[in-house]
Design an enzyme around this catalytic site. Sequence first.
Site, PDB file in Angstrom:
ATOM      1  N   GLU A 168       0.832  -1.207   0.000  1.00  0.00           N
ATOM      2  CA  GLU A 168       0.000   0.000   0.000  1.00  0.00           C
ATOM      3  C   GLU A 168       0.865   1.255   0.000  1.00  0.00           C
ATOM      4  OE1 GLU A 168      -2.336  -1.130   3.338  1.00  0.00           O
ATOM      5  OE2 GLU A 168      -3.405  -2.620   2.145  1.00  0.00           O
ATOM      6  N   GLU A 224      -3.167 -10.043   4.116  1.00  0.00           N
ATOM      7  CA  GLU A 224      -4.002  -9.821   5.297  1.00  0.00           C
ATOM      8  C   GLU A 224      -5.415 -10.348   5.106  1.00  0.00           C
ATOM      9  OE1 GLU A 224      -3.809  -5.614   3.377  1.00  0.00           O
ATOM     10  OE2 GLU A 224      -2.686  -7.455   3.325  1.00  0.00           O
TER      11      GLU A 224
END
Length: 122
Positions: A24, A44
């Site tokens: 990210e 995740e």
Amino acid sequence: MRIEDLGRPVVMAIHGTAFGGGLELAMAGHYRIALSSAQVGQPEVELGIIPGAAGTQRLTRLTGVAKAVEMCAEGAPVKADDAVRCDILDRLVEGDLLAAAIASRRKSLPNARGKRVSGTTN
């Protein structure tokens, strides 16, 4: 100030793995280069956690909906050469990653307008 809003191009250099928040953060940069041994992904989701930090939006802009959904649903790592093919990474380098990142930044100076969309310069 956010990375993507800087007035100068930002090159993200990925040495090993850029998973979850690492990816990210890398996607917030204007250019992403990596060693050929690098991997990226959103693991995740295997823990039931939705990618944050605008990861789902940036990933969709870079790769398109189908690949972004696949990565965010399955959580499997993507090898560097595949990441280049689907526009997550801009290029792979061998050897000195820092020197390659600096060279990439210098090369982008004539086009130093900052914002970049889906693998193209403004």
